[in-house]
Design a protein around this motif. Structure first.
Motif, mmCIF file in Angstrom:
data_model
loop_
_atom_site.group_PDB
_atom_site.id
_atom_site.type_symbol
_atom_site.label_atom_id
_atom_site.label_comp_id
_atom_site.label_asym_id
_atom_site.label_seq_id
_atom_site.Cartn_x
_atom_site.Cartn_y
_atom_site.Cartn_z
ATOM 1 N N SER A 49 3.563 7.053 -13.019
ATOM 2 C CA SER A 49 2.374 7.119 -12.174
ATOM 3 C C SER A 49 2.607 6.322 -10.891
ATOM 4 O O SER A 49 3.532 5.501 -10.804
ATOM 5 C CB SER A 49 1.166 6.540 -12.918
ATOM 6 O OG SER A 49 1.313 5.130 -13.072
ATOM 7 N N ALA A 50 1.756 6.551 -9.900
ATOM 8 C CA ALA A 50 1.875 5.829 -8.629
ATOM 9 C C ALA A 50 1.759 4.324 -8.836
ATOM 10 O O ALA A 50 2.491 3.540 -8.215
ATOM 11 C CB ALA A 50 0.810 6.319 -7.645
ATOM 12 N N ILE A 51 0.860 3.897 -9.721
ATOM 13 C CA ILE A 51 0.685 2.469 -9.969
ATOM 14 C C ILE A 51 1.912 1.881 -10.661
ATOM 15 O O ILE A 51 2.363 0.772 -10.338
ATOM 16 C CB ILE A 51 -0.591 2.210 -10.795
ATOM 17 C CG1 ILE A 51 -1.838 2.548 -9.966
ATOM 18 C CG2 ILE A 51 -0.648 0.767 -11.268
ATOM 19 C CD1 ILE A 51 -1.976 1.733 -8.680
ATOM 20 N N GLU A 52 2.494 2.616 -11.597
ATOM 21 C CA GLU A 52 3.714 2.151 -12.258
ATOM 22 C C GLU A 52 4.865 2.024 -11.262
ATOM 23 O O GLU A 52 5.649 1.068 -11.310
ATOM 24 C CB GLU A 52 4.104 3.112 -13.378
ATOM 25 C CG GLU A 52 3.199 3.051 -14.598
ATOM 26 C CD GLU A 52 3.479 4.149 -15.604
ATOM 27 O OE1 GLU A 52 3.201 3.933 -16.800
ATOM 28 O OE2 GLU A 52 3.984 5.224 -15.210
ATOM 29 N N ILE A 53 4.957 2.989 -10.356
ATOM 30 C CA ILE A 53 6.000 2.955 -9.328
ATOM 31 C C ILE A 53 5.822 1.732 -8.432
ATOM 32 O O ILE A 53 6.768 1.000 -8.150
ATOM 33 C CB ILE A 53 5.966 4.253 -8.488
ATOM 34 C CG1 ILE A 53 6.355 5.463 -9.346
ATOM 35 C CG2 ILE A 53 6.895 4.141 -7.275
ATOM 36 C CD1 ILE A 53 6.056 6.799 -8.694
ATOM 37 N N MET A 54 4.587 1.495 -8.003
ATOM 38 C CA MET A 54 4.324 0.355 -7.130
ATOM 39 C C MET A 54 4.483 -0.978 -7.858
ATOM 40 O O MET A 54 4.928 -1.965 -7.271
ATOM 41 C CB MET A 54 2.914 0.469 -6.547
ATOM 42 C CG MET A 54 2.792 1.561 -5.490
ATOM 43 S SD MET A 54 3.854 1.243 -4.059
ATOM 44 C CE MET A 54 2.934 -0.052 -3.252
ATOM 45 N N LEU B 195 0.852 -1.183 0.000
ATOM 46 C CA LEU B 195 0.000 0.000 0.000
ATOM 47 C C LEU B 195 0.890 1.237 0.000
ATOM 48 O O LEU B 195 1.868 1.307 0.745
ATOM 49 C CB LEU B 195 -0.889 -0.006 1.251
ATOM 50 C CG LEU B 195 -1.932 1.110 1.397
ATOM 51 C CD1 LEU B 195 -2.970 1.026 0.275
ATOM 52 C CD2 LEU B 195 -2.619 1.007 2.761
ATOM 53 N N TYR B 196 0.560 2.197 -0.849
ATOM 54 C CA TYR B 196 1.332 3.434 -0.970
ATOM 55 C C TYR B 196 0.396 4.620 -0.757
ATOM 56 O O TYR B 196 -0.683 4.678 -1.355
ATOM 57 C CB TYR B 196 1.981 3.505 -2.350
ATOM 58 C CG TYR B 196 2.614 4.820 -2.731
ATOM 59 C CD1 TYR B 196 3.478 5.493 -1.859
ATOM 60 C CD2 TYR B 196 2.371 5.385 -3.981
ATOM 61 C CE1 TYR B 196 4.073 6.696 -2.227
ATOM 62 C CE2 TYR B 196 2.966 6.577 -4.363
ATOM 63 C CZ TYR B 196 3.813 7.240 -3.483
ATOM 64 O OH TYR B 196 4.398 8.423 -3.855
ATOM 65 N N ALA B 197 0.795 5.534 0.107
ATOM 66 C CA ALA B 197 0.049 6.763 0.334
ATOM 67 C C ALA B 197 0.880 7.945 -0.136
ATOM 68 O O ALA B 197 2.009 8.148 0.327
ATOM 69 C CB ALA B 197 -0.280 6.915 1.809
ATOM 70 N N ASP B 198 0.338 8.699 -1.063
ATOM 71 C CA ASP B 198 0.954 9.942 -1.547
ATOM 72 C C ASP B 198 0.021 11.070 -1.129
ATOM 73 O O ASP B 198 -1.081 11.198 -1.678
ATOM 74 C CB ASP B 198 1.111 9.885 -3.069
ATOM 75 C CG ASP B 198 1.796 11.120 -3.627
ATOM 76 O OD1 ASP B 198 2.273 11.957 -2.831
ATOM 77 O OD2 ASP B 198 1.839 11.268 -4.862
ATOM 78 N N HIS B 199 0.466 11.878 -0.163
ATOM 79 C CA HIS B 199 -0.431 12.781 0.544
ATOM 80 C C HIS B 199 -1.533 11.903 1.146
ATOM 81 O O HIS B 199 -1.233 11.031 1.926
ATOM 82 C CB HIS B 199 -0.962 13.881 -0.380
ATOM 83 C CG HIS B 199 0.133 14.804 -0.854
ATOM 84 N ND1 HIS B 199 1.032 14.449 -1.853
ATOM 85 C CD2 HIS B 199 0.476 16.052 -0.456
ATOM 86 C CE1 HIS B 199 1.891 15.446 -2.050
ATOM 87 N NE2 HIS B 199 1.574 16.430 -1.206
ATOM 88 N N HIS B 200 -2.798 12.107 0.768
ATOM 89 C CA HIS B 200 -3.843 11.229 1.308
ATOM 90 C C HIS B 200 -4.535 10.438 0.208
ATOM 91 O O HIS B 200 -5.683 10.006 0.363
ATOM 92 C CB HIS B 200 -4.853 12.041 2.134
ATOM 93 C CG HIS B 200 -4.273 12.554 3.416
ATOM 94 N ND1 HIS B 200 -3.789 11.723 4.409
ATOM 95 C CD2 HIS B 200 -4.067 13.814 3.861
ATOM 96 C CE1 HIS B 200 -3.320 12.449 5.414
ATOM 97 N NE2 HIS B 200 -3.479 13.721 5.105
ATOM 98 N N ASP B 201 -3.826 10.239 -0.891
ATOM 99 C CA ASP B 201 -4.293 9.332 -1.937
ATOM 100 C C ASP B 201 -3.643 7.969 -1.722
ATOM 101 O O ASP B 201 -2.423 7.891 -1.517
ATOM 102 C CB ASP B 201 -3.918 9.866 -3.324
ATOM 103 C CG ASP B 201 -4.656 11.147 -3.668
ATOM 104 O OD1 ASP B 201 -5.828 11.287 -3.265
ATOM 105 O OD2 ASP B 201 -4.050 12.019 -4.327
ATOM 106 N N PHE B 202 -4.434 6.904 -1.781
ATOM 107 C CA PHE B 202 -3.937 5.557 -1.492
ATOM 108 C C PHE B 202 -3.957 4.689 -2.741
ATOM 109 O O PHE B 202 -4.903 4.731 -3.527
ATOM 110 C CB PHE B 202 -4.787 4.897 -0.398
ATOM 111 C CG PHE B 202 -4.613 5.524 0.950
ATOM 112 C CD1 PHE B 202 -3.626 5.077 1.822
ATOM 113 C CD2 PHE B 202 -5.421 6.578 1.351
ATOM 114 C CE1 PHE B 202 -3.449 5.660 3.064
ATOM 115 C CE2 PHE B 202 -5.255 7.172 2.592
ATOM 116 C CZ PHE B 202 -4.262 6.714 3.450
#
Length: 304
Positions: free
Chosen positions: A263-268, A222-229
């Motif tokens: 993107s966050a999903i690509e990073i994860m 699980l990754y939180a960027d600010h308050h987006d999960f």
């Protein structure tokens, strides 16, 4: 492609892990991160210390052979190179006997490591290197030179102080926990554990952190960027051992985090992929090329 100007400094322990049967492997959580970052094409500086002894010379030679700069690794004549006795339980999990008063307990701040941090896009550090005043003070000094602080929390009793961890979290931009460490941290803060998202938001608000990662083994991450999960599933693999799996996960995350436009999903996806890729191999720092990893990613995507 990763921007060639991307540089990351890793601070803390470099050591020899001694496994059952006498097998000896270079290790240490921040060094494992550095190894995998280097494999992903990131320019890495390792900041640490070894003893002026045969084990220290062998370790420096090993690291140089992996084409990782040793310019930030100090040589201390009055403290030995670190060795850690590792045992593997029936669940393939590693347990460590970490000896005190070794060279990386006494890392000094100097113009070399200050310049390395100044020139880096991120400084990666863990909990273990704060157990001694010398290395702890050096870390706090280097954090002031860093623009992006990555705290890989690793709670191994008795090698941590919760007050020091809280002080470090106040200076952290990205914190990584595993699920057990998140629960422990919430307990330390005197808060009841509710949901992962609620606990992460609480820590973000308390310490002013923008980003938090929670790795959950077979349950994904699980990754939180600010308050987006952002939640992502793991990749099914046959586990060889879990030594260094969290370190490779973090290296995968950071190698993509500094790619423009990711993107966050690509990073994860990259984080989970590299963690799985390494867990399916023996040792924290198995020999592989980036091409090997890309082939694994493609094969895993095809199975999906």
């Amino acid at each position: 492609m990763i921007d060639k100007k991307t540089k990351i400094a890793c601070y803390g322990e470099v050591l020899w892990d001694i496994f059952p049967g006498g097998d000896r492997r270079a290790g240490g959580a921040p060094f494992n991160v550095a190894y995998h970052l280097s494999k992903m094409g990131v320019a890495v500086n390792m900041i640490s210390s070894v003893g002026d002894d045969e084990l220290g010379r062998e370790l420096l030679q090993k690291i140089e052979g992996w084409k990782i700069s040793t310019a930030g690794i100090q040589v201390r004549s009055n403290y030995p190179t670190s060795t850690v006795v590792a045992t593997i339980d029936e669940h393939n999990d590693a347990h460590y006997d970490i000896v005190r008063d070794v060279a990386w307990d006494y890392i000094e701040v100097n113009t070399i490591n200050q310049a390395m941090v100044n020139e880096s896009d991120a400084l990666v550090f863990g909990t273990l290197a704060t157990r001694n005043n010398q290395s702890r003070d050096t870390l706090f000094a280097l954090l002031e030179n860093s623009s992006y602080n990555v705290f890989d929390i690793n709670l191994r009793a008795p090698h941590y102080d919760i007050h020091v961890i809280k002080d470090l979290l106040h200076k952290t931009h990205l914190a990584k926990f595993n699920k057990a460490e998140l629960r422990m941290m919430i307990d330390f803060m005197g808060k009841s554990y509710t949901t992962e998202e609620d606990c992460i938001s609480f820590l973000q608000d308390t310490f002013g952190m923008k980003e938090v990662i929670v790795s959950k083994g077979s349950k994904g991450a699980l990754y939180a960027d600010h308050h987006d999960f952002y939640s992502i599933s793991t990749i099914p693999i046959e586990v060889k051992d879990t030594v260094g799996s969290g370190d490779s996960f973090l290296a995968g995350f950071l190698s993509k985090r500094f790619e423009k436009g990711s993107s966050a999903i690509e990073i994860m996806n990259q984080a989970v992929s590299l963690g799985a890729f390494v867990t399916a191999r023996e040792g924290a720092c198995p020999d592989y090329s980036k091409a090997d990893f890309i082939a694994f990613q493609k094969e895993s995507a095809h199975k999906d």
